[in-house]
Motif scaffolding. Structure first.
Motif, PDB file in Angstrom:
ATOM      1  N   ARG A   1       0.820  -1.213   0.000  1.00  0.00           N
ATOM      2  CA  ARG A   1       0.000   0.000   0.000  1.00  0.00           C
ATOM      3  C   ARG A   1       0.853   1.263   0.000  1.00  0.00           C
ATOM      4  O   ARG A   1       0.346   2.360   0.247  1.00  0.00           O
ATOM      5  CB  ARG A   1      -0.973  -0.005   1.176  1.00  0.00           C
ATOM      6  CG  ARG A   1      -0.314  -0.129   2.525  1.00  0.00           C
ATOM      7  CD  ARG A   1      -1.314  -0.594   3.580  1.00  0.00           C
ATOM      8  NE  ARG A   1      -0.734  -0.504   4.913  1.00  0.00           N
ATOM      9  CZ  ARG A   1      -0.941   0.505   5.740  1.00  0.00           C
ATOM     10  NH1 ARG A   1      -1.701   1.524   5.365  1.00  0.00           N
ATOM     11  NH2 ARG A   1      -0.391   0.513   6.943  1.00  0.00           N
ATOM     12  N   ALA A   2       2.166   1.137  -0.288  1.00  0.00           N
ATOM     13  CA  ALA A   2       3.035   2.311  -0.373  1.00  0.00           C
ATOM     14  C   ALA A   2       2.492   3.302  -1.405  1.00  0.00           C
ATOM     15  O   ALA A   2       2.042   2.901  -2.483  1.00  0.00           O
ATOM     16  CB  ALA A   2       4.450   1.891  -0.757  1.00  0.00           C
ATOM     17  N   ALA A   3       2.556   4.597  -1.058  1.00  0.00           N
ATOM     18  CA  ALA A   3       2.032   5.625  -1.966  1.00  0.00           C
ATOM     19  C   ALA A   3       2.735   5.583  -3.321  1.00  0.00           C
ATOM     20  O   ALA A   3       2.139   5.911  -4.345  1.00  0.00           O
ATOM     21  CB  ALA A   3       2.195   7.007  -1.324  1.00  0.00           C
ATOM     22  N   LEU A   4       4.003   5.130  -3.341  1.00  0.00           N
ATOM     23  CA  LEU A   4       4.774   5.106  -4.587  1.00  0.00           C
ATOM     24  C   LEU A   4       4.125   4.195  -5.632  1.00  0.00           C
ATOM     25  O   LEU A   4       4.372   4.360  -6.831  1.00  0.00           O
ATOM     26  CB  LEU A   4       6.212   4.634  -4.314  1.00  0.00           C
ATOM     27  CG  LEU A   4       7.183   4.715  -5.490  1.00  0.00           C
ATOM     28  CD1 LEU A   4       7.508   6.166  -5.830  1.00  0.00           C
ATOM     29  CD2 LEU A   4       8.470   3.949  -5.204  1.00  0.00           C
ATOM     30  N   PHE A   5       3.303   3.221  -5.199  1.00  0.00           N
ATOM     31  CA  PHE A   5       2.727   2.265  -6.142  1.00  0.00           C
ATOM     32  C   PHE A   5       1.327   2.662  -6.603  1.00  0.00           C
ATOM     33  O   PHE A   5       0.703   1.955  -7.383  1.00  0.00           O
ATOM     34  CB  PHE A   5       2.723   0.862  -5.539  1.00  0.00           C
ATOM     35  CG  PHE A   5       4.121   0.345  -5.289  1.00  0.00           C
ATOM     36  CD1 PHE A   5       5.105   0.475  -6.255  1.00  0.00           C
ATOM     37  CD2 PHE A   5       4.449  -0.256  -4.077  1.00  0.00           C
ATOM     38  CE1 PHE A   5       6.400   0.016  -6.029  1.00  0.00           C
ATOM     39  CE2 PHE A   5       5.743  -0.708  -3.841  1.00  0.00           C
ATOM     40  CZ  PHE A   5       6.714  -0.579  -4.813  1.00  0.00           C
ATOM     41  N   GLN A   6       0.800   3.791  -6.070  1.00  0.00           N
ATOM     42  CA  GLN A   6      -0.463   4.307  -6.593  1.00  0.00           C
ATOM     43  C   GLN A   6      -0.163   4.982  -7.928  1.00  0.00           C
ATOM     44  O   GLN A   6       0.796   5.756  -8.029  1.00  0.00           O
ATOM     45  CB  GLN A   6      -1.053   5.339  -5.621  1.00  0.00           C
ATOM     46  CG  GLN A   6      -1.405   4.766  -4.260  1.00  0.00           C
ATOM     47  CD  GLN A   6      -2.508   3.741  -4.318  1.00  0.00           C
ATOM     48  OE1 GLN A   6      -3.497   3.928  -5.027  1.00  0.00           O
ATOM     49  NE2 GLN A   6      -2.326   2.633  -3.610  1.00  0.00           N
ATOM     50  N   ARG A   7      -0.995   4.687  -8.933  1.00  0.00           N
ATOM     51  CA  ARG A   7      -0.761   5.268 -10.247  1.00  0.00           C
ATOM     52  C   ARG A   7      -0.531   6.775 -10.134  1.00  0.00           C
ATOM     53  O   ARG A   7      -1.306   7.481  -9.494  1.00  0.00           O
ATOM     54  CB  ARG A   7      -1.969   4.975 -11.149  1.00  0.00           C
ATOM     55  CG  ARG A   7      -1.837   5.527 -12.556  1.00  0.00           C
ATOM     56  CD  ARG A   7      -3.160   5.395 -13.301  1.00  0.00           C
ATOM     57  NE  ARG A   7      -3.434   4.003 -13.673  1.00  0.00           N
ATOM     58  CZ  ARG A   7      -2.991   3.438 -14.802  1.00  0.00           C
ATOM     59  NH1 ARG A   7      -2.285   4.139 -15.661  1.00  0.00           N
ATOM     60  NH2 ARG A   7      -3.282   2.184 -15.070  1.00  0.00           N
TER      61      ARG A   7
ATOM     62  N   GLY B   1       3.587   0.591   4.241  1.00  0.00           N
ATOM     63  CA  GLY B   1       3.437  -0.420   3.201  1.00  0.00           C
ATOM     64  C   GLY B   1       4.743  -1.118   2.869  1.00  0.00           C
ATOM     65  O   GLY B   1       4.753  -2.097   2.122  1.00  0.00           O
ATOM     66  N   VAL B   2       5.859  -0.620   3.423  1.00  0.00           N
ATOM     67  CA  VAL B   2       7.166  -1.262   3.226  1.00  0.00           C
ATOM     68  C   VAL B   2       7.883  -1.273   4.576  1.00  0.00           C
ATOM     69  O   VAL B   2       7.858  -0.273   5.305  1.00  0.00           O
ATOM     70  CB  VAL B   2       8.047  -0.518   2.199  1.00  0.00           C
ATOM     71  CG1 VAL B   2       9.302  -1.321   1.882  1.00  0.00           C
ATOM     72  CG2 VAL B   2       7.276  -0.232   0.926  1.00  0.00           C
TER      73      VAL B   2
ATOM     74  N   LEU C   1      18.569   6.890  -3.970  1.00  0.00           N
ATOM     75  CA  LEU C   1      17.355   7.526  -4.490  1.00  0.00           C
ATOM     76  C   LEU C   1      16.484   8.007  -3.335  1.00  0.00           C
ATOM     77  O   LEU C   1      16.431   7.380  -2.274  1.00  0.00           O
ATOM     78  CB  LEU C   1      16.556   6.551  -5.366  1.00  0.00           C
ATOM     79  CG  LEU C   1      17.215   6.106  -6.674  1.00  0.00           C
ATOM     80  CD1 LEU C   1      16.382   4.999  -7.316  1.00  0.00           C
ATOM     81  CD2 LEU C   1      17.400   7.268  -7.634  1.00  0.00           C
ATOM     82  N   ARG C   2      15.835   9.141  -3.568  1.00  0.00           N
ATOM     83  CA  ARG C   2      14.914   9.699  -2.574  1.00  0.00           C
ATOM     84  C   ARG C   2      13.624  10.036  -3.299  1.00  0.00           C
ATOM     85  O   ARG C   2      13.566  10.972  -4.075  1.00  0.00           O
ATOM     86  CB  ARG C   2      15.544  10.948  -1.953  1.00  0.00           C
ATOM     87  CG  ARG C   2      14.665  11.728  -1.017  1.00  0.00           C
ATOM     88  CD  ARG C   2      15.465  12.901  -0.418  1.00  0.00           C
ATOM     89  NE  ARG C   2      14.626  13.748   0.400  1.00  0.00           N
ATOM     90  CZ  ARG C   2      14.044  14.869  -0.032  1.00  0.00           C
ATOM     91  NH1 ARG C   2      14.233  15.286  -1.264  1.00  0.00           N
ATOM     92  NH2 ARG C   2      13.288  15.571   0.776  1.00  0.00           N
ATOM     93  N   PHE C   3      12.601   9.218  -3.039  1.00  0.00           N
ATOM     94  CA  PHE C   3      11.287   9.407  -3.662  1.00  0.00           C
ATOM     95  C   PHE C   3      10.431  10.239  -2.707  1.00  0.00           C
ATOM     96  O   PHE C   3      10.241   9.850  -1.557  1.00  0.00           O
ATOM     97  CB  PHE C   3      10.595   8.062  -3.897  1.00  0.00           C
ATOM     98  CG  PHE C   3      11.329   7.140  -4.835  1.00  0.00           C
ATOM     99  CD1 PHE C   3      12.409   6.388  -4.392  1.00  0.00           C
ATOM    100  CD2 PHE C   3      10.942   7.020  -6.165  1.00  0.00           C
ATOM    101  CE1 PHE C   3      13.085   5.534  -5.251  1.00  0.00           C
ATOM    102  CE2 PHE C   3      11.610   6.170  -7.031  1.00  0.00           C
ATOM    103  CZ  PHE C   3      12.697   5.424  -6.573  1.00  0.00           C
ATOM    104  N   ALA C   4       9.934  11.381  -3.185  1.00  0.00           N
ATOM    105  CA  ALA C   4       9.073  12.234  -2.360  1.00  0.00           C
ATOM    106  C   ALA C   4       7.626  11.818  -2.569  1.00  0.00           C
ATOM    107  O   ALA C   4       7.125  11.824  -3.698  1.00  0.00           O
ATOM    108  CB  ALA C   4       9.277  13.692  -2.730  1.00  0.00           C
ATOM    109  N   LEU C   5       6.946  11.450  -1.486  1.00  0.00           N
ATOM    110  CA  LEU C   5       5.577  10.953  -1.541  1.00  0.00           C
ATOM    111  C   LEU C   5       4.646  11.945  -0.841  1.00  0.00           C
ATOM    112  O   LEU C   5       5.112  12.826  -0.117  1.00  0.00           O
ATOM    113  CB  LEU C   5       5.503   9.573  -0.874  1.00  0.00           C
ATOM    114  CG  LEU C   5       6.457   8.526  -1.473  1.00  0.00           C
ATOM    115  CD1 LEU C   5       6.405   7.226  -0.684  1.00  0.00           C
ATOM    116  CD2 LEU C   5       6.102   8.270  -2.933  1.00  0.00           C
ATOM    117  N   PRO C   6       3.328  11.805  -1.046  1.00  0.00           N
ATOM    118  CA  PRO C   6       2.395  12.735  -0.392  1.00  0.00           C
ATOM    119  C   PRO C   6       2.505  12.683   1.138  1.00  0.00           C
ATOM    120  O   PRO C   6       3.000  11.706   1.704  1.00  0.00           O
ATOM    121  CB  PRO C   6       1.023  12.239  -0.856  1.00  0.00           C
ATOM    122  CG  PRO C   6       1.286  11.485  -2.116  1.00  0.00           C
ATOM    123  CD  PRO C   6       2.647  10.882  -1.962  1.00  0.00           C
TER     124      PRO C   6
END
Lengths: 358, 173
Positions: free
Chosen positions: A82-88, A315-316, A118-123
């Motif tokens: 359910r990680a935000a990164l995997f929402q379309r 989610g991770v 890597l640094r992924f910025a999520l909501p």
């Protein structure tokens, strides 16, 4: 003033209580008792194996440059996490491409592995940070072995090189390390940061919306066709050829990788990063990593982040791999040290200052 | 009967005593290891720190609203000064330590994750040099805090066991 004799036992009791508290604190902090490996101890041994401290630089992966872009999620990863990164959707990414080793001005012409922070910025302020390598396996399976290997690699003061009489016995008693070294020697090295895969190294736990937990590794598979680096001519290549190639390539257009999630089969080891998961596995293509800018560290905005692989969104979570908490603690120690020393210009910037042109 | 601290002050004192001691031990413990204890303790360190900050601000308000019982009239001036000074320092540290922690994580570019999915906003811009200084201060002040607490407990027990002047009972009773 004379202390009345009758209060001496009471003073002794107070002193004993305070001493007991101080002892508990010292034991918890690891200053007394059985030897524990702290993140600082890992940073110490890396410094020793580097032969010296390079103030302001990472204790490992010291040479690097900045990249940025975005991750386009196709939504398919949501069945695993359910990680935000995997929402379309599309998520901003910054990162740092680096080569292994602690020398920030080392030459690229050596059989060395490529890495990507890597640094992924999520909501909602969430982040997912990764530190991934182009090798699918790691050189040791646990922090004690990592420290022992670095200790065995400390340069001999006479030759300035690691002592084979120390490395040899370590490798002989650690077949997984021998396997990694053989892999580095025989497997083709990608000729660019852009045309090789990057692996999560460790297994992680993915939690889906229903609360099901699965062990997962992932890899970024390059869109650019793999081409092999000619190992025979490595030492004749220009000092920064890998980094210069990346800077030039991004100017021609974005670089892309597919993010492939690999779900563990029953029996796959999740606690040992030296063992590959072999045979067919359930794989999910979660989306595309697009890097469309690259700059030197001095000009970019990637150097002053810690790519701690345990900065994870909901989610991770970490697996039971003992390397994961050790990487997290050691990276933090390295970050504390270089922060206090103050950041320094990177090798590529210094070379440009000395008149090099791309 | 000995004058006592107000009930809210006593509840806050003992609750925060447990939390602050736990916090100092968690901080020392997490830095000592590379096992899974490291991320586990780190995950506790942030929410407890935020809790201490909130409780410390409530406590400061309670302290300003309720006058504490007076110190014994026969207490030597040096001990009076030590008592007053150490309490100012204790209040300063229980408010400053969580704020420094929050500020240094902000300056370090870290997400200030209280728990998975709940991230506090940064209170300083990303600046690794500021991070380095604040992080060093956080560690040094933690040792100072622990020593101050040892002194505080030693003094409390001195009042309880040696002077027997009711000061200990004003908080413990």
């Amino acid at each position: 003033m004379a202390v009345p004799i009758r209060i001496l036992p009471r003073l002794a009791l107070i002193a004993a209580l305070l001493a007991a508290l101080a002892l508990i604190f010292a034991w918890v902090g690891g200053w007394i008792g059985r030897g524990r490996i702290s993140g600082a101890a890992v940073a110490d041994v890396l410094q020793a194996a580097n032969g010296k401290v390079y103030p302001g630089f990472r204790r490992a992966h010291a040479k690097g440059l900045c990249v940025s872009g975005h991750f386009d999620a196709n939504g398919a990863g949501a069945v695993l996490s359910r990680a935000a990164l995997f929402q379309r959707g599309s998520y901003p990414v910054i990162g740092r491409a680096s080569t292994g080793g602690g020398d920030p001005i080392s030459a690229d012409g050596r059989p060395v592995f490529h890495a990507l922070g890597l640094r992924f910025a999520l909501p909602q302020g969430e982040e997912w940070r990764m530190a991934i390598d182009h090798t699918p396996i790691f050189v040791v399976s646990n922090p004690a072995d990592f420290v022992a290997l670095q200790q065995a690699s400390i340069p001999d003061p006479k030759t300035g090189k690691p002592d084979p009489a120390k490395i040899g016995p370590f490798v002989a008693s650690h077949p997984e390390t021998a396997a990694f070294l053989a892999y580095m020697k025989t497997a083709p090295l990608p000729s660019s940061f852009a045309n090789g895969p990057y692996y999560s190294i460790n297994a992680f736990r993915f939690l889906d919306a229903a609360g099901t937990s699965r062990a997962v590794r992932w890899q970024f598979e390059p869109e650019a066709p793999f081409t092999e680096l000619d190992k025979a001519t490595l030492d004749k290549r220009p000092k920064d050829f890998l980094f210069d190639e990346l800077l030039a390539r991004v100017k021609q257009g974005p670089i892309r990788w597919r993010m492939i999630l690999v779900v563990a089969n029953p029996g796959d080891r999740t606690d040992n990063a030296t063992i590959r998961w072999t045979g067919p596995h359930r794989q999910i293509d979660a989306g595309t990593l697009v890097l469309d800018a690259a700059t030197t560290e001095a000009a970019g905005n990637c150097r002053d982040y810690n790519y701690d692989p345990l900065i994870l969104p909901k989610g991770v979570a970490a697996s039971d791999d003992p390397l994961l908490p050790a990487r997290s603690a050691a990276y933090a120690a390295s970050f504390r040290r270089r922060a206090l020393e103050g950041p320094k210009p990177d090798a590529i910037t210094l070379d440009y200052q000395q008149g090099k042109t791309l | 009967m000995t004058p006592r601290f107000a009930l809210p002050a006593r509840i806050l004192h003992w609750l925060m005593a447990a939390l602050i001691l736990a916090m100092l031990l968690i901080g020392a413990g997490m830095l000592s290891t590379t096992t899974a204890r490291y991320p586990e303790l780190l995950a506790w360190h942030r929410p407890i720190g935020l809790g201490i900050l909130i409780l410390a601000l409530i406590r400061l308000a309670v302290r300003l609203m309720h006058r504490p019982p007076p110190l014994p009239a026969d207490l030597p001036p040096l001990q009076v000064a030590a008592a007053k000074g150490s309490h100012y320092l204790l209040y300063a540290l229980m408010i400053a330590m969580p704020l420094i922690g929050w500020a240094m994580q902000s300056a370090g570019g870290y997400p200030v994750t209280i728990w998975k999915g709940f991230v506090l906003f940064p209170i300083l811009p990303h600046d690794i040099v500021v991070y380095g200084l604040l992080r060093a201060a956080h560690g040094l002040l933690a040792y100072a805090f622990f020593l101050l607490i040892l002194g505080h407990i030693g003094a409390a027990l001195f009042h309880a066991l040696v002077r027997r002047d009711g000061v200990f009972e004003s908080m413990a009773g």
